[in-house]
Scaffold this active site. Sequence first.
Site, PDB file in Angstrom:
ATOM      1  N   PRO A  12       3.999  43.503  41.606  1.00  0.00           N
ATOM      2  CA  PRO A  12       3.247  42.545  42.414  1.00  0.00           C
ATOM      3  C   PRO A  12       3.932  41.197  42.605  1.00  0.00           C
ATOM      4  O   PRO A  12       4.600  40.696  41.704  1.00  0.00           O
ATOM      5  CB  PRO A  12       1.933  42.383  41.635  1.00  0.00           C
ATOM      6  CG  PRO A  12       2.222  42.861  40.262  1.00  0.00           C
ATOM      7  CD  PRO A  12       3.273  43.917  40.398  1.00  0.00           C
ATOM      8  N   ASN A  13       3.730  40.681  43.788  1.00  0.00           N
ATOM      9  CA  ASN A  13       4.189  39.352  44.213  1.00  0.00           C
ATOM     10  C   ASN A  13       5.688  39.268  44.503  1.00  0.00           C
ATOM     11  O   ASN A  13       6.164  38.256  45.007  1.00  0.00           O
ATOM     12  CB  ASN A  13       3.787  38.262  43.194  1.00  0.00           C
ATOM     13  CG  ASN A  13       2.291  38.215  42.986  1.00  0.00           C
ATOM     14  OD1 ASN A  13       1.552  38.067  43.957  1.00  0.00           O
ATOM     15  ND2 ASN A  13       1.832  38.380  41.755  1.00  0.00           N
ATOM     16  N   ARG A  20       8.406  32.340  46.996  1.00  0.00           N
ATOM     17  CA  ARG A  20       7.610  32.229  45.773  1.00  0.00           C
ATOM     18  C   ARG A  20       8.406  31.484  44.701  1.00  0.00           C
ATOM     19  O   ARG A  20       9.449  31.978  44.234  1.00  0.00           O
ATOM     20  CB  ARG A  20       7.314  33.641  45.268  1.00  0.00           C
ATOM     21  CG  ARG A  20       6.620  33.696  43.946  1.00  0.00           C
ATOM     22  CD  ARG A  20       6.645  35.101  43.378  1.00  0.00           C
ATOM     23  NE  ARG A  20       5.927  35.129  42.121  1.00  0.00           N
ATOM     24  CZ  ARG A  20       6.043  36.085  41.218  1.00  0.00           C
ATOM     25  NH1 ARG A  20       6.855  37.107  41.425  1.00  0.00           N
ATOM     26  NH2 ARG A  20       5.357  36.026  40.100  1.00  0.00           N
ATOM     27  N   TYR A  25      12.640  31.941  40.944  1.00  0.00           N
ATOM     28  CA  TYR A  25      13.051  33.271  41.414  1.00  0.00           C
ATOM     29  C   TYR A  25      14.168  33.253  42.458  1.00  0.00           C
ATOM     30  O   TYR A  25      14.642  34.316  42.871  1.00  0.00           O
ATOM     31  CB  TYR A  25      11.834  34.026  41.958  1.00  0.00           C
ATOM     32  CG  TYR A  25      10.768  34.256  40.913  1.00  0.00           C
ATOM     33  CD1 TYR A  25      11.019  35.089  39.824  1.00  0.00           C
ATOM     34  CD2 TYR A  25       9.527  33.626  40.981  1.00  0.00           C
ATOM     35  CE1 TYR A  25      10.056  35.295  38.845  1.00  0.00           C
ATOM     36  CE2 TYR A  25       8.551  33.834  40.015  1.00  0.00           C
ATOM     37  CZ  TYR A  25       8.826  34.670  38.950  1.00  0.00           C
ATOM     38  OH  TYR A  25       7.880  34.870  37.979  1.00  0.00           O
ATOM     39  N   ASN A  76      11.318  46.447  38.084  1.00  0.00           N
ATOM     40  CA  ASN A  76      10.831  45.106  37.770  1.00  0.00           C
ATOM     41  C   ASN A  76       9.312  45.190  37.921  1.00  0.00           C
ATOM     42  O   ASN A  76       8.786  45.091  39.029  1.00  0.00           O
ATOM     43  CB  ASN A  76      11.416  44.058  38.723  1.00  0.00           C
ATOM     44  CG  ASN A  76      10.931  42.658  38.359  1.00  0.00           C
ATOM     45  OD1 ASN A  76      10.011  42.497  37.552  1.00  0.00           O
ATOM     46  ND2 ASN A  76      11.554  41.642  38.944  1.00  0.00           N
ATOM     47  N   ALA A  79       4.261  41.136  36.893  1.00  0.00           N
ATOM     48  CA  ALA A  79       3.208  40.786  35.924  1.00  0.00           C
ATOM     49  C   ALA A  79       2.696  42.006  35.153  1.00  0.00           C
ATOM     50  O   ALA A  79       2.202  41.867  34.024  1.00  0.00           O
ATOM     51  CB  ALA A  79       2.057  40.093  36.646  1.00  0.00           C
ATOM     52  N   GLU A 100      14.776  48.068  32.751  1.00  0.00           N
ATOM     53  CA  GLU A 100      13.791  47.035  33.114  1.00  0.00           C
ATOM     54  C   GLU A 100      14.536  45.771  33.540  1.00  0.00           C
ATOM     55  O   GLU A 100      15.464  45.346  32.846  1.00  0.00           O
ATOM     56  CB  GLU A 100      12.916  46.763  31.874  1.00  0.00           C
ATOM     57  CG  GLU A 100      11.876  45.685  32.053  1.00  0.00           C
ATOM     58  CD  GLU A 100      11.107  45.442  30.737  1.00  0.00           C
ATOM     59  OE1 GLU A 100      11.208  46.259  29.791  1.00  0.00           O
ATOM     60  OE2 GLU A 100      10.424  44.398  30.660  1.00  0.00           O
ATOM     61  N   HIS A 102      14.140  41.697  34.986  1.00  0.00           N
ATOM     62  CA  HIS A 102      13.378  40.499  35.351  1.00  0.00           C
ATOM     63  C   HIS A 102      14.351  39.477  35.905  1.00  0.00           C
ATOM     64  O   HIS A 102      15.410  39.242  35.308  1.00  0.00           O
ATOM     65  CB  HIS A 102      12.637  39.915  34.142  1.00  0.00           C
ATOM     66  CG  HIS A 102      11.676  40.892  33.564  1.00  0.00           C
ATOM     67  ND1 HIS A 102      10.497  41.206  34.188  1.00  0.00           N
ATOM     68  CD2 HIS A 102      11.765  41.672  32.462  1.00  0.00           C
ATOM     69  CE1 HIS A 102       9.876  42.139  33.479  1.00  0.00           C
ATOM     70  NE2 HIS A 102      10.627  42.440  32.438  1.00  0.00           N
ATOM     71  N   ARG A 109       9.993  31.334  29.059  1.00  0.00           N
ATOM     72  CA  ARG A 109       8.776  30.945  29.789  1.00  0.00           C
ATOM     73  C   ARG A 109       7.548  31.072  28.884  1.00  0.00           C
ATOM     74  O   ARG A 109       7.670  31.113  27.665  1.00  0.00           O
ATOM     75  CB  ARG A 109       8.681  31.795  31.062  1.00  0.00           C
ATOM     76  CG  ARG A 109       9.912  31.609  31.965  1.00  0.00           C
ATOM     77  CD  ARG A 109       9.828  32.430  33.230  1.00  0.00           C
ATOM     78  NE  ARG A 109       8.706  32.002  34.057  1.00  0.00           N
ATOM     79  CZ  ARG A 109       8.234  32.707  35.087  1.00  0.00           C
ATOM     80  NH1 ARG A 109       8.814  33.873  35.397  1.00  0.00           N
ATOM     81  NH2 ARG A 109       7.220  32.265  35.792  1.00  0.00           N
TER      82      ARG A 109
HETATM   83  C1  DQA Z   1       9.241  38.690  36.631  1.00  0.00           C
HETATM   84  C2  DQA Z   1       8.693  37.959  35.407  1.00  0.00           C
HETATM   85  C3  DQA Z   1       7.199  38.223  35.222  1.00  0.00           C
HETATM   86  O1  DQA Z   1       6.713  37.534  34.077  1.00  0.00           O
HETATM   87  C4  DQA Z   1       6.444  37.738  36.438  1.00  0.00           C
HETATM   88  O2  DQA Z   1       5.075  38.056  36.307  1.00  0.00           O
HETATM   89  C5  DQA Z   1       6.998  38.252  37.718  1.00  0.00           C
HETATM   90  C6  DQA Z   1       8.452  38.376  37.883  1.00  0.00           C
HETATM   91  C7  DQA Z   1      10.706  38.341  36.912  1.00  0.00           C
HETATM   92  O3  DQA Z   1      11.324  39.068  37.693  1.00  0.00           O
HETATM   93  O4  DQA Z   1      11.236  37.359  36.391  1.00  0.00           O
HETATM   94  O5  DQA Z   1       6.258  38.477  38.666  1.00  0.00           O
HETATM   95  O6  DQA Z   1       9.164  40.094  36.364  1.00  0.00           O
END
Ligand code: DQA
Length: 151
Positions: A12-13, A20, A25, A76, A79, A100, A102, A109
Amino acid sequence: MSFASVLVLNGPNLNLLGTREPHIYGAETLEDVARRCREAGERLGLAVDFRQSNAEHQLIDWLHETRSAVQGIVINPAAYTHTSVAIADALSAVAKPVIEVHISNVHRREAFRHHSFVSAGAEAVICGCGTDGYVFALERMATILKNKGKQ
Ligand code: DQA
């Protein structure tokens, strides 16, 4: 020529990448990341199936549906990393090597980002490398699949 297929799954997002929180990011869009993954895939001999959804059930359905078509998964989970037993279970169920990714360094963070339900089942975790992390993950996946004789 591709010898193996890898699902690159985004949670998501991540569709909002580029706009964003760019200080966290970066400025690249998700489409930029998809293009870089496909280019890396061509160089590495991997067919890249790049997807994003904001819905937990959709991510799980894609893991089930692509199960017989892909040899590895780069994810990825965004959240859902920190909340989803269901995605961790789906990754275990499909039983493919998982990396995985990020974009940000989640350990620098908020405390709620320090725990991942996915990491225990992953071959590797890459965080804090920006979107380069996706390319690093595909490079590592190519090595993993070569070592398994899948490529
Ligand atoms: C994320 C890190 C997560 O904590 C966050 O909720 C994201 C992006 C990252 O790519 O740094 O949406 O996965």
